[in-house]
Design a protein around this motif. Structure first.
Motif, mmCIF file in Angstrom:
data_model
loop_
_atom_site.group_PDB
_atom_site.id
_atom_site.type_symbol
_atom_site.label_atom_id
_atom_site.label_comp_id
_atom_site.label_asym_id
_atom_site.label_seq_id
_atom_site.Cartn_x
_atom_site.Cartn_y
_atom_site.Cartn_z
ATOM 1 N N LYS A 13 25.282 -7.743 25.001
ATOM 2 C CA LYS A 13 26.294 -7.890 23.949
ATOM 3 C C LYS A 13 26.228 -6.760 22.929
ATOM 4 N N LEU A 14 25.013 -6.287 22.636
ATOM 5 C CA LEU A 14 24.854 -5.224 21.642
ATOM 6 C C LEU A 14 24.827 -3.833 22.278
ATOM 7 N N SER A 15 25.005 -3.805 23.599
ATOM 8 C CA SER A 15 24.985 -2.529 24.341
ATOM 9 C C SER A 15 23.687 -1.771 24.105
ATOM 10 N N ALA A 16 22.577 -2.500 24.054
ATOM 11 C CA ALA A 16 21.259 -1.880 23.897
ATOM 12 C C ALA A 16 20.793 -1.367 25.246
ATOM 13 N N ARG A 17 20.408 -0.117 25.286
ATOM 14 C CA ARG A 17 19.966 0.482 26.535
ATOM 15 C C ARG A 17 18.662 -0.134 27.019
ATOM 16 N N ASP A 18 17.833 -0.586 26.094
ATOM 17 C CA ASP A 18 16.535 -1.143 26.437
ATOM 18 C C ASP A 18 16.004 -1.933 25.250
ATOM 19 N N ARG A 19 14.821 -2.483 25.408
ATOM 20 C CA ARG A 19 14.246 -3.338 24.371
ATOM 21 C C ARG A 19 13.970 -2.570 23.080
ATOM 22 N N ALA A 20 13.533 -1.323 23.205
ATOM 23 C CA ALA A 20 13.257 -0.521 22.010
ATOM 24 C C ALA A 20 14.507 -0.371 21.148
ATOM 25 N N GLN A 21 15.639 -0.144 21.789
ATOM 26 C CA GLN A 21 16.872 0.007 21.019
ATOM 27 C C GLN A 21 17.310 -1.324 20.420
ATOM 28 N N LEU A 22 16.989 -2.417 21.077
ATOM 29 C CA LEU A 22 17.294 -3.723 20.520
ATOM 30 C C LEU A 22 16.524 -3.934 19.213
ATOM 31 N N VAL A 23 15.284 -3.472 19.174
ATOM 32 C CA VAL A 23 14.490 -3.556 17.951
ATOM 33 C C VAL A 23 15.152 -2.734 16.838
ATOM 34 N N VAL A 24 15.608 -1.535 17.173
ATOM 35 C CA VAL A 24 16.271 -0.683 16.184
ATOM 36 C C VAL A 24 17.513 -1.369 15.643
ATOM 37 N N PHE A 25 18.332 -1.945 16.530
ATOM 38 C CA PHE A 25 19.548 -2.630 16.092
ATOM 39 C C PHE A 25 19.211 -3.779 15.144
ATOM 40 N N ALA A 26 18.124 -4.488 15.442
ATOM 41 C CA ALA A 26 17.721 -5.601 14.587
ATOM 42 C C ALA A 26 17.381 -5.114 13.184
ATOM 43 N N TYR A 27 16.654 -3.991 13.092
ATOM 44 C CA TYR A 27 16.300 -3.448 11.791
ATOM 45 C C TYR A 27 17.518 -2.898 11.076
#
Length: 216
Positions: free
Chosen positions: A197-211
């Motif tokens: 849904k957030l178009s995160a390439r991987d888990r690391a980018q998901l963390v960045v989006f959260a911050y």
């Protein structure tokens, strides 16, 4: 066979990386580049699985080169790994924001570097989520920015929103499952759906989006 593009302005560093990778049966060097502009051009020409990207180079730096690669629709399958040192790890957050899948220190043991290449290629997190979280927290604290919610953060269900917050806290899928009293498979599904849904390439980018969105 995992193809790797080596990007560093120092010939000896590229030679060392090539020698290391050439001894692996399932990893091969697709090409090399000595600056950011060449890195982008070679990535577009070779379409490697993984790019090992130095940061400080002539022309455009590794952060901008990473951004151009990550934004190229033809390179959606290419993963960029930022190479850094503790002296310059303030660039790590910018690298992740630009679309890098993670980072490695230049003094990483050879065996760990090869393992990292395989991990990123398989879609996993390059480092333990807690390690990525620690760096992001440190540098966002030193250079505070107002939260900028991801434009699709509202698409997350309540459970997915909760899971993203836990990912940003450094929890693994297994830890999330225990915390929310879910099966590991269900926790993994929630993480995967949030990434889609957030178009995160991987888990690391998901963390960045959260911050960036003020969720952590």
């Amino acid at each position: 066979m995992i193809s790797v593009l080596l990007v560093d302005d120092q010939d000896l560093v590229r030679m060392g990386l090539r020698a290391l990778i050439s001894g692996e049966a399932d990893v091969t060097v697709a090409g090399e580049a000595a600056d950011g502009i060449a890195a982008v051009a070679e990535a577009r020409r070779l379409r490697p699985d993984v790019v090992l990207m130095d940061i400080r180079m002539p022309g455009i730096d590794g952060i901008e080169a990473t951004r151009r690669i990550a934004e190229d629709p033809a390179l959606t399958a290419t993963r960029v790994v930022v190479l850094t040192t503790f002296e310059h790890d303030q660039y790590v957050v910018d690298g992740l924001r630009a679309g890098a899948s993670g980072f490695l220190l230049k003094n990483t043991p050879p065996a760990d570097l090869v393992t990292a290449i395989r991990t990123v290629h398989d879609g996993g997190a390059l480092l333990a989520p807690s390690a990525t979280r620690t760096l992001i927290r440190e540098f966002t604290a030193s250079s505070p920015r107002a939260p900028v919610p991801h434009p699709r953060i509202g698409d997350l269900t309540d459970r997915e929103h909760e899971v993203v917050c836990l990912v940003a806290q450094g929890m693994s899928n297994h830890e999330i499952a225990e915390h929310l009293v879910l099966s590991p498979a269900t926790a993994r599904t929630h993480v995967s759906r949030a990434m889609i849904k957030l178009s995160a390439r991987d888990r690391a980018q998901l963390v960045v989006f959260a911050y960036q969105s003020g969720l952590a």
